[in-house]
Design an enzyme around this catalytic site. Sequence first.
Site, mmCIF file in Angstrom:
data_model
loop_
_atom_site.group_PDB
_atom_site.id
_atom_site.type_symbol
_atom_site.label_atom_id
_atom_site.label_comp_id
_atom_site.label_asym_id
_atom_site.label_seq_id
_atom_site.Cartn_x
_atom_site.Cartn_y
_atom_site.Cartn_z
ATOM 1 N N HIS A 1 -13.282 3.730 -20.254
ATOM 2 C CA HIS A 1 -14.309 3.700 -19.197
ATOM 3 C C HIS A 1 -15.471 2.814 -19.648
ATOM 4 C CE1 HIS A 1 -17.564 4.924 -16.553
ATOM 5 N NE2 HIS A 1 -16.610 5.288 -15.695
ATOM 6 N N GLU B 1 -12.415 -0.340 -12.029
ATOM 7 C CA GLU B 1 -13.760 0.164 -11.802
ATOM 8 C C GLU B 1 -14.763 -0.945 -12.133
ATOM 9 O OE1 GLU B 1 -13.848 4.681 -11.736
ATOM 10 O OE2 GLU B 1 -14.442 4.026 -13.733
HETATM 11 C C1 PEP Z 1 -17.426 6.136 -12.560
HETATM 12 O O1 PEP Z 1 -18.460 6.280 -13.212
HETATM 13 O O2 PEP Z 1 -16.364 5.874 -13.094
HETATM 14 C C2 PEP Z 1 -17.498 6.299 -11.117
HETATM 15 C C3 PEP Z 1 -16.471 5.949 -10.396
HETATM 16 O O3 PEP Z 1 -18.655 6.835 -10.657
HETATM 17 P P1 PEP Z 1 -19.210 6.824 -9.159
HETATM 18 O O4 PEP Z 1 -18.108 7.200 -8.231
HETATM 19 O O5 PEP Z 1 -20.299 7.849 -9.196
HETATM 20 O O6 PEP Z 1 -19.718 5.449 -8.921
#
Ligand code: PEP
Length: 279
Positions: free
Chosen positions: A100, A172
Amino acid sequence: MTPKQSRPLWVGTSWKMNKTLAEAATFIDELVAFPIPDRIQPFLLPPHTALASVRSRLPVDSPVLLGAQNAHWAAEGAWTGEISMRMAKDAGATLIEIGHSDRREHFGETDRTVAWKVAAAIAHGLTPLICVGESAEVRNAGGAEDFVRVQLQIALSELAPAEVSRVIIAYEPIWAIGEHGTAATAAQVAGVMALINDVVATESGSARAVLYGGSVNTANATELLSDPNTSGLFVGRAAWDAAGFIALLRLAAAVAGQGVGPSTTYRRTLPWAATTALL
Ligand code: PEP
């Protein structure tokens, strides 16, 4: 890629550094009262402290998968503050989140350590959930796809082709994550989602799932799931309370062409003595 209709839609959340045992119990009790639609695959990544108690709290036949937010590549040893893949599995994890951007930015995670952890997870029979994604600077310079391609190729570099089909990948983009993030549109992320599927197809045929994450909420979930290369959502803030998580499960069920059925009765007996009910 495998047609979306023949695969479950994944919806999961990492609680990050949130929830006491009591708060985790409240979430699980609300979730257990909701009938999970057949073609939806929910998952939760509690903090390490709550993993075993959440496992104990969930009915033994619950379809909800559990995972850890990180684990070390080494089997055991003097790694203060870390847990091993074996320990995560023992506590109830079947998934291991790896790479992450929080861990890459603040805890020295590199593409190389991600690759070691992915291999260690596979070696322990766990499913790695590999996070990849570019910064705003990289995207604005037009480099998103090249950046993610390299991240992913290194992440998979310690695996045999057949093992690649066991991983989950979450795209992400850093610019879309968290309270300072800007929610992405499906059109903005479609190119990288296609690229991820292509990289995995070159290695193995297909991944277990390719998820999108970053400021997902009930207003944009349906649109993001419309992307043919997206097989689910990885959610933060919008799913930290059970009602929010359930709302997203309902939307995913609608995308999968399903309603929500009658309440399922779960067995509450656990198969293993080690799972003392802590909550
Ligand atoms: C994350 O931090 O991986 C994430 C997806 O957070 P959010 O949905 O709050 O943006």
